[in-house]
Design a protein around this motif. Sequence first.
Motif, PDB file in Angstrom:
ATOM      1  N   GLU A  29       0.840  -1.206   0.000  1.00 49.15           N
ATOM      2  CA  GLU A  29       0.000   0.000   0.000  1.00 49.15           C
ATOM      3  C   GLU A  29       0.867   1.244   0.000  1.00 49.15           C
ATOM      4  OE1 GLU A  29      -2.481   0.235   3.467  1.00 49.15           O
ATOM      5  OE2 GLU A  29      -3.224   2.226   2.933  1.00 49.15           O
ATOM      6  N   LEU A  30       0.713   2.067  -1.032  1.00 48.49           N
ATOM      7  CA  LEU A  30       1.465   3.325  -1.086  1.00 48.49           C
ATOM      8  C   LEU A  30       0.695   4.439  -0.403  1.00 48.49           C
ATOM      9  CD1 LEU A  30       3.110   1.824  -3.343  1.00 48.49           C
ATOM     10  CD2 LEU A  30       3.456   4.076  -4.337  1.00 48.49           C
ATOM     11  N   THR A  31       1.410   5.177   0.431  1.00 45.04           N
ATOM     12  CA  THR A  31       0.844   6.395   0.994  1.00 45.04           C
ATOM     13  C   THR A  31       1.804   7.532   0.623  1.00 45.04           C
ATOM     14  OG1 THR A  31       2.060   6.309   3.072  1.00 45.04           O
ATOM     15  CG2 THR A  31      -0.005   5.100   2.987  1.00 45.04           C
ATOM     16  N   ASP A  32       1.332   8.751   0.735  1.00 43.99           N
ATOM     17  CA  ASP A  32       2.187   9.901   0.509  1.00 43.99           C
ATOM     18  C   ASP A  32       2.804  10.299   1.844  1.00 43.99           C
ATOM     19  OD1 ASP A  32       2.984  12.741   0.357  1.00 43.99           O
ATOM     20  OD2 ASP A  32       2.101  12.658  -1.648  1.00 43.99           O
ATOM     21  N   ALA A  33       4.128  10.277   1.921  1.00 45.13           N
ATOM     22  CA  ALA A  33       4.819  10.513   3.192  1.00 45.13           C
ATOM     23  C   ALA A  33       4.466  11.864   3.824  1.00 45.13           C
ATOM     24  CB  ALA A  33       6.331  10.412   3.008  1.00 45.13           C
ATOM     25  N   ARG A  34       4.011  12.822   3.012  1.00 48.63           N
ATOM     26  CA  ARG A  34       3.645  14.125   3.573  1.00 48.63           C
ATOM     27  C   ARG A  34       2.323  14.067   4.319  1.00 48.63           C
ATOM     28  NH1 ARG A  34       3.967  17.087  -2.047  1.00 48.63           N
ATOM     29  NH2 ARG A  34       3.022  15.077  -2.553  1.00 48.63           N
ATOM     30  N   VAL A  35       1.472  13.121   3.922  1.00 51.52           N
ATOM     31  CA  VAL A  35       0.152  12.947   4.550  1.00 51.52           C
ATOM     32  C   VAL A  35      -0.172  11.453   4.662  1.00 51.52           C
ATOM     33  CG1 VAL A  35      -0.948  15.156   3.986  1.00 51.52           C
ATOM     34  CG2 VAL A  35      -0.835  13.411   2.235  1.00 51.52           C
ATOM     35  N   PRO A  36       0.571  10.739   5.496  1.00 46.91           N
ATOM     36  CA  PRO A  36       0.483   9.272   5.477  1.00 46.91           C
ATOM     37  C   PRO A  36      -0.896   8.719   5.865  1.00 46.91           C
ATOM     38  CG  PRO A  36       2.438   9.987   6.662  1.00 46.91           C
ATOM     39  CD  PRO A  36       1.594  11.203   6.443  1.00 46.91           C
ATOM     40  N   VAL A  37      -1.663   9.475   6.619  1.00 46.02           N
ATOM     41  CA  VAL A  37      -2.985   8.979   7.002  1.00 46.02           C
ATOM     42  C   VAL A  37      -4.058   9.489   6.032  1.00 46.02           C
ATOM     43  CG1 VAL A  37      -4.785   9.071   8.766  1.00 46.02           C
ATOM     44  CG2 VAL A  37      -2.432   8.572   9.409  1.00 46.02           C
ATOM     45  N   SER A  38      -4.004  10.772   5.716  1.00 49.45           N
ATOM     46  CA  SER A  38      -5.009  11.329   4.803  1.00 49.45           C
ATOM     47  C   SER A  38      -4.938  10.709   3.408  1.00 49.45           C
ATOM     48  CB  SER A  38      -4.849  12.841   4.689  1.00 49.45           C
ATOM     49  OG  SER A  38      -5.138  13.444   5.931  1.00 49.45           O
ATOM     50  N   ASN A  58       5.728   6.732   0.404  1.00 51.38           N
ATOM     51  CA  ASN A  58       6.331   7.156  -0.860  1.00 51.38           C
ATOM     52  C   ASN A  58       6.509   8.685  -0.876  1.00 51.38           C
ATOM     53  OD1 ASN A  58       7.385   6.596  -3.461  1.00 51.38           O
ATOM     54  ND2 ASN A  58       5.482   7.324  -4.377  1.00 51.38           N
ATOM     55  N   LYS A  59       7.301   9.168  -1.809  1.00 50.87           N
ATOM     56  CA  LYS A  59       7.648  10.587  -1.876  1.00 50.87           C
ATOM     57  C   LYS A  59       8.299  11.036  -0.567  1.00 50.87           C
ATOM     58  CE  LYS A  59       3.846  11.347  -5.127  1.00 50.87           C
ATOM     59  NZ  LYS A  59       3.004  12.302  -5.844  1.00 50.87           N
ATOM     60  N   ALA A  60       9.028  10.115   0.049  1.00 58.69           N
ATOM     61  CA  ALA A  60       9.708  10.419   1.307  1.00 58.69           C
ATOM     62  C   ALA A  60      10.690  11.568   1.134  1.00 58.69           C
ATOM     63  CB  ALA A  60      10.419   9.176   1.833  1.00 58.69           C
ATOM     64  N   ASP A  61      11.137  11.769  -0.094  1.00 54.17           N
ATOM     65  CA  ASP A  61      12.071  12.879  -0.376  1.00 54.17           C
ATOM     66  C   ASP A  61      11.417  14.242  -0.180  1.00 54.17           C
ATOM     67  OD1 ASP A  61      10.599  11.810  -2.732  1.00 54.17           O
ATOM     68  OD2 ASP A  61      11.434  13.550  -3.770  1.00 54.17           O
ATOM     69  N   LEU A  62      10.071  14.284  -0.220  1.00 52.33           N
ATOM     70  CA  LEU A  62       9.375  15.567  -0.082  1.00 52.33           C
ATOM     71  C   LEU A  62       8.952  15.846   1.367  1.00 52.33           C
ATOM     72  CD1 LEU A  62       7.059  15.405  -3.256  1.00 52.33           C
ATOM     73  CD2 LEU A  62       9.222  16.650  -3.000  1.00 52.33           C
TER      74      LEU A  62
END
Length: 282
Positions: A29-38, A58-62
């Motif tokens: 499951e991919l989540t966006d590291a900036r908003v891992p729950v939303s 994912n996008k942990a660089d951001l």
Amino acid sequence: MHFQWYPGHMTKAKRMMQENIKLIDLVIELTDARVPVSSRNPDIDELGKNKARLILLNKADLAEEKWNDAWMEYFQGQGFSCVKVNSKKGGGMKSIHAVIQEACKEKIERDRKRGILNRPVRAMVVGIPNVGKSTFINSLAGKACAKTGNKPGVTKGKQWIRLNKNVELLDTPGILWPKFEDQSVGMKLAFIGSIKDEILQRTELAAEFVKFMQQNYPGVLAEKYSVEEDGDAYGILEGIARSRHCLVRGSELDMEKASTLLLDDFRDGRLGRLTLEYPDQI
Ligand code: GDP
């Protein structure tokens, strides 16, 4: 602000997911590291019950590294395997294979007891739109993109990508629908660009983003755009429009353009690494 999601997409995505999930052992499951729950949809817990689970930031660089680590700890505490990755640059990919084996060790053990040896783990990537599913699959599969399935006599089969002798990946990701009954969730998804801008008031969204920055990352906007940061959000947007020469007919401030500029700067990481939600708020 109101957000809409189309039930047509939703039912189709859900049906596909229910069908494909039967074929696999592991949900990646991919989540966006900036908003891992939303950027998650909790329905996956029900859909993926009895499956091994791996959550990727994912996008942990951001996102801010200290919060990436905090989120990893949070998800691991909930019993998920978790890895932070940058699919675009390939960061974190190396550790994934070991983590997949670890996440699937019960299944591998079950196979072993039944005398089944070396049956590859079958996995599927899921996530909401724009979270990086295709980028991740391409990055992980790389050149070793030997496809299985759809062999003669196996027509209409699913396409599997053989990653190595231990893992096969379904080549099409499962699309989860974003869940934004909560306005603040919808807002954060709009900030990161997961909800089409056309259905939103751009300046209103940018003003909300300014408020978030004032509260959570004071000084960043002042530094980046040489603006006074204490005023109200629209005033700051005007300041950005002025300092970046966003003008209509040569003189009037173009708030729409300034809003786009600000949101794009954030989305592309030009405001630095920012995290929009934190484990201690959950
Ligand atoms: P999908 O809709 O989930 O398949 O998302 P895509 O794979 O199309 O990616 C959406 C956007 O996010 C693209 O512009 C990618 O280049 C970008 N992207 C994906 N992964 C990463 C990442 O780890 N870091 C950064 N900075 N951008 C990424």
